[in-house]
Design a protein around this motif. Structure first.
Motif, PDB file in Angstrom:
ATOM      1  N   ARG A  73     -53.507  -1.158 -25.449  1.00  0.00           N
ATOM      2  CA  ARG A  73     -54.214  -1.902 -24.396  1.00  0.00           C
ATOM      3  C   ARG A  73     -54.454  -0.990 -23.204  1.00  0.00           C
ATOM      4  O   ARG A  73     -53.514  -0.367 -22.704  1.00  0.00           O
ATOM      5  N   PRO A  96     -58.284  -2.419 -12.435  1.00  0.00           N
ATOM      6  CA  PRO A  96     -57.598  -2.942 -13.630  1.00  0.00           C
ATOM      7  C   PRO A  96     -58.605  -3.365 -14.686  1.00  0.00           C
ATOM      8  O   PRO A  96     -59.770  -3.673 -14.386  1.00  0.00           O
ATOM      9  N   LEU A  97     -58.162  -3.358 -15.928  1.00  0.00           N
ATOM     10  CA  LEU A  97     -58.962  -3.854 -17.049  1.00  0.00           C
ATOM     11  C   LEU A  97     -58.145  -4.919 -17.773  1.00  0.00           C
ATOM     12  O   LEU A  97     -57.009  -4.665 -18.173  1.00  0.00           O
ATOM     13  N   PHE A  98     -58.726  -6.096 -17.930  1.00  0.00           N
ATOM     14  CA  PHE A  98     -58.012  -7.224 -18.522  1.00  0.00           C
ATOM     15  C   PHE A  98     -58.499  -7.438 -19.953  1.00  0.00           C
ATOM     16  O   PHE A  98     -59.700  -7.567 -20.213  1.00  0.00           O
ATOM     17  N   GLY A  99     -57.540  -7.449 -20.870  1.00  0.00           N
ATOM     18  CA  GLY A  99     -57.881  -7.702 -22.274  1.00  0.00           C
ATOM     19  C   GLY A  99     -58.674  -6.608 -22.936  1.00  0.00           C
ATOM     20  O   GLY A  99     -59.388  -6.859 -23.904  1.00  0.00           O
ATOM     21  N   ALA A 139     -54.879  -0.696 -19.561  1.00  0.00           N
ATOM     22  CA  ALA A 139     -54.543  -1.541 -18.417  1.00  0.00           C
ATOM     23  C   ALA A 139     -55.417  -1.277 -17.198  1.00  0.00           C
ATOM     24  O   ALA A 139     -55.630  -2.179 -16.390  1.00  0.00           O
ATOM     25  N   GLY A 140     -55.926  -0.081 -17.057  1.00  0.00           N
ATOM     26  CA  GLY A 140     -56.757   0.238 -15.905  1.00  0.00           C
ATOM     27  C   GLY A 140     -57.085   1.715 -15.870  1.00  0.00           C
ATOM     28  O   GLY A 140     -56.746   2.478 -16.779  1.00  0.00           O
TER      29      GLY A 140
END
Length: 271
Positions: free
Chosen positions: A161, A180-183, A163-164
């Motif tokens: 994943r 941030p990066l979500f999903g 995260a950012g």
């Protein structure tokens, strides 16, 4: 794996053959000594038989000690070989499941690849205030930035994943943008991309926030650093390596260009 099995089978077969030959030789030796003892006992009497029996017992203890030492030596070698094989398998297993994201930033010229539907890859038109070369009044100019994206490749066998990410101007460390990066999950052996055009626009103007209008033009030359934060099955918020890119903007360049640079090589050359 079949090669390791054949090698293990060959070693075991040779060890069994050696032990069988040693057992046969020991059995023949014991039989010969027993025969010698019986003959000496019959000819020389009890006293001679007692002395010979004590001597043979001494020899038997020596042989037992030698066999024990040989067994320990062979067992130690076999144990060392087994531990080496286990360590090799562990390294191969860790190499397969260890997440090592590969990433690069570049100008996007098409819509190929796997792109998250939440991200839109399109050129961005920005208005900049410029000063005239003759010293007259300033004017506003519209410049279209190309699509700039970060491509992330997962060459492992497990998903991770993202995260950012963090972008900053190398010569001015205080100018940094973190998002941030979500999903955002990258499956094994697949490529995922996300845009960073707005962040680069802000950093080239030496600001932290994106806007569609600026009161100053972008820097003609900027060195932008890129770092990813990701999480895998072992721990969270792991940092990737730092990559640096040279961003050239008009009028120094005829068109926008983005080139990865090796700052470590440059620093070692200067030193």
């Amino acid at each position: 794996m079949s090669g390791h099995r054949r090698l293990t089978r060959l070693i075991i077969t040779q060890l069994r053959l050696r032990f069988l030959l040693a057992f046969i030789a020991l059995l023949l030796l014991c039989s010969a000594l027993t025969l010698v003892f019986l003959v000496a006992w019959h000819r020389q009497g009890d006293e001679y038989a007692l002395v010979l029996g004590a001597l043979l017992s001494f020899f038997a203890s020596i042989i037992t000690a030698l066999v024990t030492l040989a067994y320990l030596h062979v067992s130690r070698r076999s144990l060392a070989a087994a531990e080496a094989a286990i360590a090799l398998q562990r390294e191969q297993w860790q190499a397969r499941i260890t997440v090592q994201p590969r990433f690069w930033m570049g100008i996007r010229s098409d819509d190929g690849g796997r792109v998250d539907a939440r991200f839109g890859f399109r050129p961005v038109s920005i208005i900049y205030r410029r000063d005239r070369a003759d010293g007259g009044d300033s004017f506003y100019d519209t410049v279209a930035w190309p699509q700039i994206s970060v491509d992330v490749w997962n060459d492992g066998e497990r998903s991770f994943r993202l995260a950012g990410y963090r972008l900053w101007v190398r010569s001015e460390e205080h100018l940094a943008i973190e998002r941030p990066l979500f999903g955002f999950v990258v499956p094994p052996n697949e490529l995922r991309s996300f845009p960073v055009t707005q962040e680069l626009v802000a950093l080239t103007v030496r600001q932290r926030q994106f806007a569609e209008r600026y009161e100053r033009p972008p820097a003609e030359e900027s060195v932008i650093g890129l770092r990813l934060l990701y999480s895998d099955w072992r721990e969270d918020n792991r940092s990737s390596r730092d990559d640096f890119y040279l961003v050239l903007c008009p009028p120094l360049a005829r068109a926008f260009s983005l080139e990865r640079i090796d700052t470590r090589h440059a620093e070692s050359t200067r030193s």
